[in-house]
Design an enzyme around this catalytic site. Sequence first.
Site, mmCIF file in Angstrom:
data_model
loop_
_atom_site.group_PDB
_atom_site.id
_atom_site.type_symbol
_atom_site.label_atom_id
_atom_site.label_comp_id
_atom_site.label_asym_id
_atom_site.label_seq_id
_atom_site.Cartn_x
_atom_site.Cartn_y
_atom_site.Cartn_z
ATOM 1 N N LEU A 239 0.707 -1.344 0.016
ATOM 2 C CA LEU A 239 -0.044 -0.105 0.039
ATOM 3 C C LEU A 239 0.667 1.440 0.162
ATOM 4 O O LEU A 239 1.737 1.458 0.981
ATOM 5 C CB LEU A 239 -0.710 -0.214 1.269
ATOM 6 C CG LEU A 239 -1.902 1.214 1.374
ATOM 7 C CD1 LEU A 239 -2.844 1.154 0.140
ATOM 8 C CD2 LEU A 239 -2.678 1.130 2.669
ATOM 9 N N ASP A 240 0.569 2.023 -1.072
ATOM 10 C CA ASP A 240 1.253 3.501 -1.177
ATOM 11 C C ASP A 240 2.795 3.546 -1.216
ATOM 12 O O ASP A 240 3.394 4.190 -0.630
ATOM 13 C CB ASP A 240 0.760 4.514 -0.025
ATOM 14 C CG ASP A 240 -0.749 4.788 -0.204
ATOM 15 O OD1 ASP A 240 -1.170 4.646 -1.317
ATOM 16 O OD2 ASP A 240 -1.422 4.870 0.834
ATOM 17 N N ALA A 241 3.246 2.200 -1.550
ATOM 18 C CA ALA A 241 4.655 2.216 -1.707
ATOM 19 C C ALA A 241 5.268 1.710 -3.133
ATOM 20 O O ALA A 241 6.431 1.235 -3.145
ATOM 21 C CB ALA A 241 5.032 0.780 -0.444
#
Length: 295
Positions: A239-241
């Site tokens: 997530l969001d990486a």
Amino acid sequence: MTAPASTALDPLNTAVLTIACPDRGGIVAAVSQFLHNHGANIIHSDQHSTDPQGGTFFMRMEFHLAGLDLAREPFERAFANVVATPFGMDWSVHYTTQPKRMAVLVSRYDHCFLDLMWRKRRGELNVEIPLIISNHEDLRRDAEMFGIPFHVVKVTKENKAEAEAEQVRLMHEANVDFAVLARYMQILSGELLRDFGRPVINIHHSFLPAFVGANPYRAAFNRGVKLIGATSHYVTEELDAGPIIAQDVIPVTHRETPDTLMRLGRDVERQVLARAVKAHVEDRVLVHGNKTVVF
């Protein structure tokens, strides 16, 4: 007296060649010589090496097609045989006359969504948008105003797998090349990313991971932050990486309220997302591990 014929190059009659390969001598010369030998006029060229001694070499070369002596498929085959294979290149050619097809996923926030629609209509983004997918009805009238089919796919905990399968079906049916999450407030599963099999671009505020939850701007206000910003990146299962494409920040002061912080944050979000989408559309982004080279 007859006016002389214009010799201006047609900006739509161009192609972009992107390359990633092990760095070694002679790459630029080989590519340039091949294009010259086949009548291509190089317009722009950018390159980067992670390390001249054993690193990875990246190149983006834009060229005009008017004088090309081969059709596209024979040209690409010849490039593969003469240049790409000997240098071990991961490469692609994209033609300006074939705009990428972009799906837009959105929930209820309209700032990023409307900004992309406006930029598309103004000719700032050379894309086709064959469909918009949402988990809410709120933005249907806006989509219809731009003449784009709007599909509502409700997502709940109970039907998430079926809903994502329907989203993938719609995007494949529309033959899209990539998708943009214009503040789509659902986490995409690994199954969707694998089944879709094409790039997905996301945008979010840059408070993560410091200020999580439903009201990060209130949390940031309470902490007295002096910078707010946004990050746009490719979506991965983590997530969001994913690899970052574009970021920006703006200074704020003690005079801001949670509402003005949110307004300023949304301005940054739409600008950063537009910058990332434009870079992707123009083949300026080359992914290297979990990083990007953005020309």
